[in-house]
Design an enzyme around this catalytic site. Structure first.
Site, PDB file in Angstrom:
ATOM      1  N   CYS A  51      -4.394  -0.130   4.692  1.00 15.92           N
ATOM      2  CA  CYS A  51      -4.391  -1.533   4.273  1.00 15.92           C
ATOM      3  C   CYS A  51      -4.795  -2.399   5.469  1.00 15.92           C
ATOM      4  O   CYS A  51      -5.193  -1.864   6.511  1.00 15.92           O
ATOM      5  CB  CYS A  51      -3.036  -1.952   3.698  1.00 15.92           C
ATOM      6  SG  CYS A  51      -1.677  -1.901   4.891  1.00 15.92           S
ATOM      7  N   ASN A 101      -1.112  -2.531   8.056  1.00 14.09           N
ATOM      8  CA  ASN A 101      -0.250  -1.345   8.203  1.00 14.09           C
ATOM      9  C   ASN A 101       1.213  -1.719   8.473  1.00 14.09           C
ATOM     10  O   ASN A 101       1.921  -1.001   9.190  1.00 14.09           O
ATOM     11  CB  ASN A 101      -0.783  -0.388   9.296  1.00 14.09           C
ATOM     12  CG  ASN A 101      -0.172   1.010   9.252  1.00 14.09           C
ATOM     13  OD1 ASN A 101       0.076   1.621  10.290  1.00 14.09           O
ATOM     14  ND2 ASN A 101       0.100   1.528   8.078  1.00 14.09           N
ATOM     15  N   CYS A 146       2.854  -3.464   5.553  1.00 15.11           N
ATOM     16  CA  CYS A 146       3.414  -3.619   4.198  1.00 15.11           C
ATOM     17  C   CYS A 146       2.949  -2.509   3.255  1.00 15.11           C
ATOM     18  O   CYS A 146       3.661  -1.532   3.032  1.00 15.11           O
ATOM     19  CB  CYS A 146       3.056  -4.975   3.598  1.00 15.11           C
ATOM     20  SG  CYS A 146       3.667  -6.397   4.519  1.00 15.11           S
ATOM     21  N   ARG A 147       1.737  -2.656   2.684  1.00 15.14           N
ATOM     22  CA  ARG A 147       1.321  -1.783   1.585  1.00 15.14           C
ATOM     23  C   ARG A 147       1.107  -0.320   1.970  1.00 15.14           C
ATOM     24  O   ARG A 147       1.618   0.580   1.304  1.00 15.14           O
ATOM     25  CB  ARG A 147       0.038  -2.339   0.928  1.00 15.14           C
ATOM     26  CG  ARG A 147       0.240  -3.679   0.245  1.00 15.14           C
ATOM     27  CD  ARG A 147      -1.088  -4.359  -0.019  1.00 15.14           C
ATOM     28  NE  ARG A 147      -1.780  -4.684   1.227  1.00 15.14           N
ATOM     29  CZ  ARG A 147      -3.020  -5.119   1.329  1.00 15.14           C
ATOM     30  NH1 ARG A 147      -3.735  -5.282   0.228  1.00 15.14           N
ATOM     31  NH2 ARG A 147      -3.549  -5.394   2.499  1.00 15.14           N
ATOM     32  N   SER A 148       0.328  -0.075   3.020  1.00 17.21           N
ATOM     33  CA  SER A 148       0.043   1.345   3.335  1.00 17.21           C
ATOM     34  C   SER A 148       1.255   2.098   3.885  1.00 17.21           C
ATOM     35  O   SER A 148       1.428   3.279   3.550  1.00 17.21           O
ATOM     36  CB  SER A 148      -1.202   1.513   4.212  1.00 17.21           C
ATOM     37  OG  SER A 148      -1.039   0.949   5.488  1.00 17.21           O
ATOM     38  N   ASP A 172      -0.847  -7.664  -3.541  1.00 14.90           N
ATOM     39  CA  ASP A 172      -0.653  -7.853  -2.101  1.00 14.90           C
ATOM     40  C   ASP A 172       0.539  -8.766  -1.816  1.00 14.90           C
ATOM     41  O   ASP A 172       0.463  -9.979  -1.985  1.00 14.90           O
ATOM     42  CB  ASP A 172      -1.925  -8.443  -1.489  1.00 14.90           C
ATOM     43  CG  ASP A 172      -1.870  -8.432   0.040  1.00 14.90           C
ATOM     44  OD1 ASP A 172      -0.754  -8.290   0.598  1.00 14.90           O
ATOM     45  OD2 ASP A 172      -2.933  -8.556   0.658  1.00 14.90           O
TER      46      ASP A 172
HETATM   47  P1  4NP Z   1      -0.522  -5.195   4.762  1.00 10.95           P
HETATM   48  O1  4NP Z   1      -0.069  -6.729   4.757  1.00 10.95           O
HETATM   49  O2  4NP Z   1      -2.036  -5.189   4.949  1.00 10.95           O
HETATM   50  O3  4NP Z   1      -0.118  -4.707   3.413  1.00 10.95           O
HETATM   51  O4  4NP Z   1       0.198  -4.528   5.897  1.00 10.95           O
HETATM   52  C1  4NP Z   1      -0.543  -7.680   5.652  1.00 10.95           C
HETATM   53  C2  4NP Z   1      -0.041  -7.705   6.926  1.00 10.95           C
HETATM   54  C3  4NP Z   1      -0.478  -8.660   7.829  1.00 10.95           C
HETATM   55  C4  4NP Z   1      -1.417  -9.585   7.428  1.00 10.95           C
HETATM   56  C5  4NP Z   1      -1.921  -9.560   6.152  1.00 10.95           C
HETATM   57  C6  4NP Z   1      -1.486  -8.590   5.259  1.00 10.95           C
HETATM   58  N1  4NP Z   1      -1.850 -10.584   8.351  1.00 10.95           N
HETATM   59  O5  4NP Z   1      -2.638 -11.426   7.952  1.00 10.95           O
HETATM   60  O6  4NP Z   1      -1.404 -10.544   9.506  1.00 10.95           O
END
Ligand code: 4NP
Length: 160
Positions: free
Chosen positions: A15, A18, A20-22, A134
């Site tokens: 994702c 790294n 949250c989702r992955s 998301d």
């Molecule tokens: P992830 O979530 O891709 O599911 O880990 C996010 C984590 C950080 C950000 C966006 C999404 N960010 O913009 O910092």
């Protein structure tokens, strides 16, 4: 110790951050294969397309609300730290499972294409392909958990 062998399927969840989702996918899928008595068949990891959550080589922990929803479902995110995907990872894994279409685009660019057809999206393994919800934008970690769980179930079935 994790043994890597020729029969093992090496899986990389991806994702943006790294955090949250992955990591949720990594932790949910690891638990799922363990409960199915098939832990030995898989090497499971997750990584970020962005460098945002890695500072001087040290990755951030899983985002607290993601930890919380995992804990609610009996899972621990202890020890997981964000890492960034690198071009050299292409040959180290058998399948790269992206959480959304932007990840797919980034990963294709990083790897200079996908000669072995390894890149896909998690929700492709469900009856409703598309992006995983998301939670960074929706704030809804339970819906993200459910999407990811459903994707992981479909993935495990696909790999059976
Ligand atoms: P992830 O979530 O891709 O599911 O880990 C996010 C984590 C950080 C950000 C966006 C999404 N960010 O913009 O910092």
């Amino acid at each position: 110790m994790i043994q890597n062998n020729a029969y093992m399927k090496r899986i990389m969840f991806i994702c943006l951050g790294n955090i949250c989702r992955s990591p949720m996918a990594e932790i949910i899928f690891r638990d799922m294969v363990k409960k199915a008595g098939r832990a030995d068949e898989f090497l499971i990891a997750s990584s970020a397309t962005s460098s945002e959550n890695v500072w001087n080589g040290v990755g951030a922990e899983v985002y607290p609300p993601a930890k919380k929803v995992l804990a609610k479902h009996g899972l621990s995110a202890e020890g997981k730290r964000a890492v960034q995907l690198t071009a050299g990872d292409y040959d180290k894994y058998d399948i790269f499972i992206c959480m959304d279409r932007y990840n797919v685009r980034y990963v294709n660019r990083l790897f200079g294409g996908d000669k072995d057809n390894k890149i896909c999206m998690l929700m492709d393994f469900t009856g409703r392909p598309g992006d995983v919800s998301d939670p960074w934008y929706t704030g809804d970690f339970e819906t993200a958990y459910r999407d990811i769980y459903e994707g992981c179930r479909g993935l495990l079935e696909h790999l059976t």
